[in-house]
Scaffold this active site. Sequence first.
Site, short mmCIF file in Angstrom:
data_model
loop_
_atom_site.label_atom_id
_atom_site.label_comp_id
_atom_site.label_asym_id
_atom_site.label_seq_id
_atom_site.Cartn_x
_atom_site.Cartn_y
_atom_site.Cartn_z
N ASN A 149 1.46 -5.15 -0.37
CA ASN A 149 1.58 -3.94 0.11
C ASN A 149 2.00 -4.00 1.37
O ASN A 149 1.72 -4.72 2.36
CB ASN A 149 0.07 -3.44 -0.07
CG ASN A 149 0.11 -2.02 0.65
OD1 ASN A 149 0.57 -1.03 0.00
ND2 ASN A 149 -0.77 -1.94 1.74
N GLU A 163 3.30 5.23 -2.52
CA GLU A 163 1.93 6.19 -2.01
C GLU A 163 2.73 7.21 -1.36
O GLU A 163 3.65 7.37 -0.38
CB GLU A 163 1.68 5.20 -0.94
CG GLU A 163 0.59 3.96 -1.55
CD GLU A 163 -0.15 3.28 -0.21
OE1 GLU A 163 -0.33 3.87 0.81
OE2 GLU A 163 -0.60 2.09 -0.50
N TRP A 189 -1.70 8.57 -3.13
CA TRP A 189 -2.83 7.69 -2.66
C TRP A 189 -3.96 8.72 -2.37
O TRP A 189 -3.68 9.73 -1.56
CB TRP A 189 -2.37 7.12 -1.20
CG TRP A 189 -3.41 6.27 -0.77
CD1 TRP A 189 -4.49 6.59 -0.12
CD2 TRP A 189 -3.78 4.67 -1.09
NE1 TRP A 189 -5.41 5.55 0.08
CE2 TRP A 189 -4.84 4.39 -0.35
CE3 TRP A 189 -3.04 3.93 -1.92
CZ2 TRP A 189 -5.46 3.03 -0.41
CZ3 TRP A 189 -3.47 2.46 -1.85
CH2 TRP A 189 -4.72 2.22 -1.25
#
Length: 444
Positions: free
Chosen positions: A160, A256, A285
């Site tokens: 990430n 996201e 998200w």
Amino acid sequence: MRKRLATAAGALLALAASVLAAAPAAQADAQATPGFHVADGRLLDANGGDFVLRGVNHAHAWYPDRTAQTLKDVKALGANSVRVVLATGDRWTKNDTADVAAVVAQCKQNRLVCVLEAHDTTGYGEQAGAVSLSRAVDYWTSVKSAVQGQEKYVILNIGNEPYGNTGYASWTADTKNAIARMRAAGFTHTLMVDAPNWGQDWSFTMRDHAAEVFASDSAKNTVFSIHMYGVFNTADKVKDYLNRFTSQHLPIVVGEFGNMHSDGDPDEDAIMSTARQLGVGYLGWSWSGNGGGVEYLDMATGFDASRLTAWGQRIFSGADGIKQTAKEAGVFSGTGPATGSCAVGYRISDWGNSFNADVTIRNTGAADVKGWQLAFAFPGGQQLGSVWNAKAVQQGTQVQAGNESWNETIPAGGTVSFGFNGSSTGTNGVPAAFTLNGAACAKS
């Protein structure tokens, strides 16, 4: 994005014995069947059908006791996928092999594609305690048995947001090395790689080096992920970034995004509408559990699906939202490409009132096709302009495109391509269906 999630105290919950007992069988599931793969810049499922991610993120690493119900809830709301936060053990308690196997089993039980991501790399070079992509590869290798044989159901997001706003020039080399190590370790899954700059790539490092990174993958099976928050606060910025990838036939997803953020107000309407127009996946998200000042990113209050927030209502039920645009992966529904012996790729480069479309027809049958006519309907107020490598006419929304003398034959297993430009007065998008000489084609 700097995410300040409230962490759950204590170690991860013990796994049910029944799930552990089932794990070996799950790992051996259909090894011979190809999994997700990239073709012509598109993500295809194991049946060869176009698959567009439409789902949400869930912070499993901090809320393991919420995962089973979360997956049921997001599936019931229409999602076809979920991006699951895992911890490597470097910053947060490690999600071990048994836990990862259980998550995969739960995703499959709910007919959701699992995008698994290692979160400890977040903001490397700037965030204290963040680890490198190399450490993330070490983690994936340590839990390999949990995902081996699950290539039809699982996409591996290596790390990430692997750089903050410091040291991001190393992203290209480090990402190439991570992909190479994953392949050398025997991972044949589709790999997903995040952008630097807290995922938002304001430096355009990922954008400008994506082709090079993709070419370095021996399996040519890498998807790029951009995180869209305050950097993407206008429709022009959203469209330009995503079009840069799709026009080069490079696979891109919005891994996201939110409807607001402290670093600026993202244009979620443009993100969702452009994703639909280009056939690009998105994963919002996040379901619930945000803390430290970004609680507004929760889609469900207190993990309660009956108390969706404004953001939850928007992403699931709004225009271009999950309910309206998600389609279940063919590996769950038992369906693949449309009946027939052809597949059509339709790629748009959209500039608002004008656009280009690149069309590829693949002959998936056993015999050559000599002489072809491709028919489809524009989905909105599009008007055909100039055409190259084909002859085409438009009547209302209906378009008929036929071969030129030099591309009359589509060999068995081969392709022909043509393109055109046009104008648009409405919402642009990919035609819903194609027929080749009267037979339905798959979309690729």
